[in-house]
Design a protein around this motif. Structure first.
Motif, mmCIF file in Angstrom:
data_model
loop_
_atom_site.group_PDB
_atom_site.id
_atom_site.type_symbol
_atom_site.label_atom_id
_atom_site.label_comp_id
_atom_site.label_asym_id
_atom_site.label_seq_id
_atom_site.Cartn_x
_atom_site.Cartn_y
_atom_site.Cartn_z
ATOM 1 N N CYS A 59 0.697 -1.224 0.029
ATOM 2 C CA CYS A 59 0.303 0.015 0.024
ATOM 3 C C CYS A 59 0.454 1.316 0.223
ATOM 4 C CB CYS A 59 -0.982 -0.118 1.019
ATOM 5 S SG CYS A 59 -1.592 -1.016 0.779
ATOM 6 N N GLY A 60 1.893 1.090 0.860
ATOM 7 C CA GLY A 60 2.762 2.417 0.743
ATOM 8 C C GLY A 60 3.488 2.395 -0.838
ATOM 9 N N LYS A 61 4.162 1.598 -1.033
ATOM 10 C CA LYS A 61 5.004 1.614 -2.571
ATOM 11 C C LYS A 61 3.721 1.832 -3.517
ATOM 12 C CE LYS A 61 7.926 -0.407 -5.213
ATOM 13 N NZ LYS A 61 9.392 -0.903 -4.959
ATOM 14 N N ALA A 62 2.634 2.117 -3.115
ATOM 15 C CA ALA A 62 1.351 2.121 -3.970
ATOM 16 C C ALA A 62 0.815 3.468 -4.043
ATOM 17 C CB ALA A 62 -0.151 0.850 -4.332
ATOM 18 N N GLY A 63 0.970 4.301 -2.886
ATOM 19 C CA GLY A 63 0.064 4.857 -2.593
ATOM 20 C C GLY A 63 -0.950 5.250 -2.057
ATOM 21 N N ARG A 64 -1.333 4.043 -2.032
ATOM 22 C CA ARG A 64 -2.238 3.893 -1.537
ATOM 23 C C ARG A 64 -2.543 3.932 1.015
ATOM 24 N NH1 ARG A 64 -6.257 2.415 -5.057
ATOM 25 N NH2 ARG A 64 -7.775 2.944 -3.515
ATOM 26 N N PRO A 65 -2.706 5.349 0.924
ATOM 27 C CA PRO A 65 -2.635 5.230 2.557
ATOM 28 C C PRO A 65 -4.184 4.875 2.571
ATOM 29 C CG PRO A 65 -2.545 7.496 1.790
ATOM 30 C CD PRO A 65 -2.764 6.555 0.523
ATOM 31 N N ASP A 66 -5.255 4.539 1.913
ATOM 32 C CA ASP A 66 -6.642 4.998 2.510
ATOM 33 C C ASP A 66 -7.028 3.279 2.513
ATOM 34 O OD1 ASP A 66 -6.029 4.506 0.157
ATOM 35 O OD2 ASP A 66 -8.023 5.012 -1.066
ATOM 36 N N ILE A 67 -6.264 2.434 1.352
ATOM 37 C CA ILE A 67 -6.322 0.832 1.899
ATOM 38 C C ILE A 67 -5.384 0.530 2.484
ATOM 39 C CG2 ILE A 67 -5.963 -1.400 0.408
ATOM 40 C CD1 ILE A 67 -6.737 0.064 -1.421
ATOM 41 N N ALA A 68 -4.167 0.815 3.346
ATOM 42 C CA ALA A 68 -4.100 0.756 4.569
ATOM 43 C C ALA A 68 -4.390 0.859 6.195
ATOM 44 C CB ALA A 68 -2.142 1.741 4.670
ATOM 45 N N LEU A 69 -5.079 1.579 5.630
ATOM 46 C CA LEU A 69 -5.957 2.044 7.321
ATOM 47 C C LEU A 69 -6.684 0.788 7.115
ATOM 48 C CD1 LEU A 69 -6.287 4.281 9.551
ATOM 49 C CD2 LEU A 69 -8.049 5.548 7.895
ATOM 50 N N ARG A 70 -7.504 0.656 5.982
ATOM 51 C CA ARG A 70 -8.985 0.133 5.527
ATOM 52 C C ARG A 70 -8.022 -1.354 6.105
ATOM 53 N NH1 ARG A 70 -11.484 0.507 0.350
ATOM 54 N NH2 ARG A 70 -11.905 -1.544 0.608
ATOM 55 N N LEU A 71 -6.782 -1.728 5.865
ATOM 56 C CA LEU A 71 -5.880 -2.933 6.477
ATOM 57 C C LEU A 71 -6.413 -2.804 7.875
ATOM 58 C CD1 LEU A 71 -3.345 -3.851 3.701
ATOM 59 C CD2 LEU A 71 -4.953 -4.775 4.579
ATOM 60 N N ALA A 72 -5.805 -1.842 8.628
ATOM 61 C CA ALA A 72 -5.309 -1.698 9.984
ATOM 62 C C ALA A 72 -6.626 -1.795 10.906
ATOM 63 C CB ALA A 72 -4.995 -0.442 9.908
ATOM 64 N N GLN A 111 -4.616 12.891 5.624
ATOM 65 C CA GLN A 111 -5.332 12.208 6.324
ATOM 66 C C GLN A 111 -5.694 10.977 6.815
ATOM 67 O OE1 GLN A 111 -8.931 13.797 4.200
ATOM 68 N NE2 GLN A 111 -8.098 15.844 3.904
ATOM 69 N N HIS A 112 -5.408 10.603 5.647
ATOM 70 C CA HIS A 112 -5.666 9.340 6.121
ATOM 71 C C HIS A 112 -3.799 8.522 6.706
ATOM 72 C CE1 HIS A 112 -8.022 9.030 2.655
ATOM 73 N NE2 HIS A 112 -8.912 7.929 3.083
ATOM 74 N N GLU A 113 -2.702 9.019 6.554
ATOM 75 C CA GLU A 113 -1.680 8.448 6.752
ATOM 76 C C GLU A 113 -1.867 9.143 8.415
ATOM 77 O OE1 GLU A 113 1.734 10.174 4.731
ATOM 78 O OE2 GLU A 113 1.458 8.694 3.392
ATOM 79 N N SER A 114 -2.652 9.818 8.693
ATOM 80 C CA SER A 114 -2.419 10.393 10.139
ATOM 81 C C SER A 114 -2.993 9.406 10.852
ATOM 82 C CB SER A 114 -3.084 11.497 10.665
ATOM 83 O OG SER A 114 -2.397 12.975 10.053
ATOM 84 N N LEU A 115 -4.399 8.920 10.660
ATOM 85 C CA LEU A 115 -4.974 8.136 11.687
ATOM 86 C C LEU A 115 -4.877 6.841 11.266
ATOM 87 C CD1 LEU A 115 -8.422 8.782 9.398
ATOM 88 C CD2 LEU A 115 -8.256 9.295 11.955
ATOM 89 N N LEU A 116 -4.253 6.261 10.200
ATOM 90 C CA LEU A 116 -3.334 4.865 10.273
ATOM 91 C C LEU A 116 -2.233 5.186 11.592
ATOM 92 C CD1 LEU A 116 -2.923 2.190 9.220
ATOM 93 C CD2 LEU A 116 -1.108 3.652 6.745
ATOM 94 N N GLN A 117 -1.178 6.365 11.523
ATOM 95 C CA GLN A 117 -0.562 6.039 12.471
ATOM 96 C C GLN A 117 -1.116 6.224 13.732
ATOM 97 O OE1 GLN A 117 1.684 9.826 12.566
ATOM 98 N NE2 GLN A 117 3.405 9.106 14.168
ATOM 99 N N VAL A 118 -2.226 6.876 14.083
ATOM 100 C CA VAL A 118 -2.797 6.461 15.693
ATOM 101 C C VAL A 118 -3.062 5.310 15.749
ATOM 102 C CG1 VAL A 118 -5.203 7.569 16.782
ATOM 103 C CG2 VAL A 118 -3.858 8.719 15.758
ATOM 104 N N GLU A 119 -3.429 4.686 15.053
ATOM 105 C CA GLU A 119 -4.635 3.270 15.145
ATOM 106 C C GLU A 119 -3.134 2.035 14.976
ATOM 107 O OE1 GLU A 119 -7.601 0.972 14.656
ATOM 108 O OE2 GLU A 119 -8.021 2.917 15.416
ATOM 109 N N CYS A 120 -1.369 2.554 14.303
ATOM 110 C CA CYS A 120 -0.620 1.421 14.500
ATOM 111 C C CYS A 120 0.210 1.790 15.895
ATOM 112 C CB CYS A 120 -0.278 1.632 13.461
ATOM 113 S SG CYS A 120 -0.346 1.121 11.743
ATOM 114 N N VAL A 121 0.423 3.479 15.922
ATOM 115 C CA VAL A 121 1.280 3.865 17.437
ATOM 116 C C VAL A 121 0.540 3.885 18.484
ATOM 117 C CG1 VAL A 121 2.833 5.195 17.934
ATOM 118 C CG2 VAL A 121 2.385 4.283 15.830
ATOM 119 N N LYS A 122 0.219 3.109 20.015
ATOM 120 C CA LYS A 122 -0.596 3.347 20.874
ATOM 121 C C LYS A 122 0.090 3.863 21.894
ATOM 122 C CE LYS A 122 -4.261 0.607 18.620
ATOM 123 N NZ LYS A 122 -5.385 1.280 17.997
ATOM 124 N N TYR A 123 -0.712 4.670 22.143
ATOM 125 C CA TYR A 123 0.537 4.776 24.009
ATOM 126 C C TYR A 123 0.322 4.608 24.668
ATOM 127 C CZ TYR A 123 1.705 9.217 26.719
ATOM 128 O OH TYR A 123 2.796 9.619 26.832
#
Length: 140
Positions: A59-72, A111-123
């Protein structure tokens, strides 16, 4: 590793994941524990996590953060928590990308990358990196 071979063809990688690889990975994860469990992996679902991380790389290589977020979100639904390694897999794929982004693509991707980071990097307050951080309370 097989999933990363798809490069930036995220649609083909997802199709292969849905049709063939997912069932094989789940069958491997759900196999019975042998009597001599010394060689049996202690951490369950590690192959599932590795497969999802490979998909996030694509997803990163394709430039598709929207799909990456759905995968998360799919990882959470499957009982596998995305972590910093998952996010780093996406970022590595993005770094390996040969196509340059336009300004509009960058705005939409943020926008999608920010949400992806929130989903993946828990505090985690107990983590060593968080020891000296100051906390604030926001009251609305």
């Amino acid at each position: 590793a097989c999933i990363r071979c798809y490069g930036d063809q995220v649609d083909k990688a997802l199709l292969a994941w849905k049709n063939e690889m997912r069932s094989a990975v789940l069958a491997h994860e759900n196999r019975k524990k042998p009597k001599s469990s010394e060689s049996f992996p202690k951490k369950r679902k590690k192959n599932l996590v590795a497969a999802y991380n490979g998909l996030l790389y694509v997803c990163g290589k394709a430039g598709r953060p929207d799909i990456a977020l759905r995968l998360a979100y799919a990882m959470n639904k499957e009982g596998v928590e995305p972590n910093e390694t998952s996010y780093n897999s996406y970022i590595k794929g993005k770094e390996d990308r040969s196509k340059k982004e336009t300004a509009m693509m960058r705005i939409l991707a943020n926008q999608h990358e920010s949400l992806l980071q929130v989903e993946c990097v828990k505090y985690d307050t107990r983590h060593k990196r968080r020891e000296n951080e100051k906390r604030i309370r926001i009251i609305l």
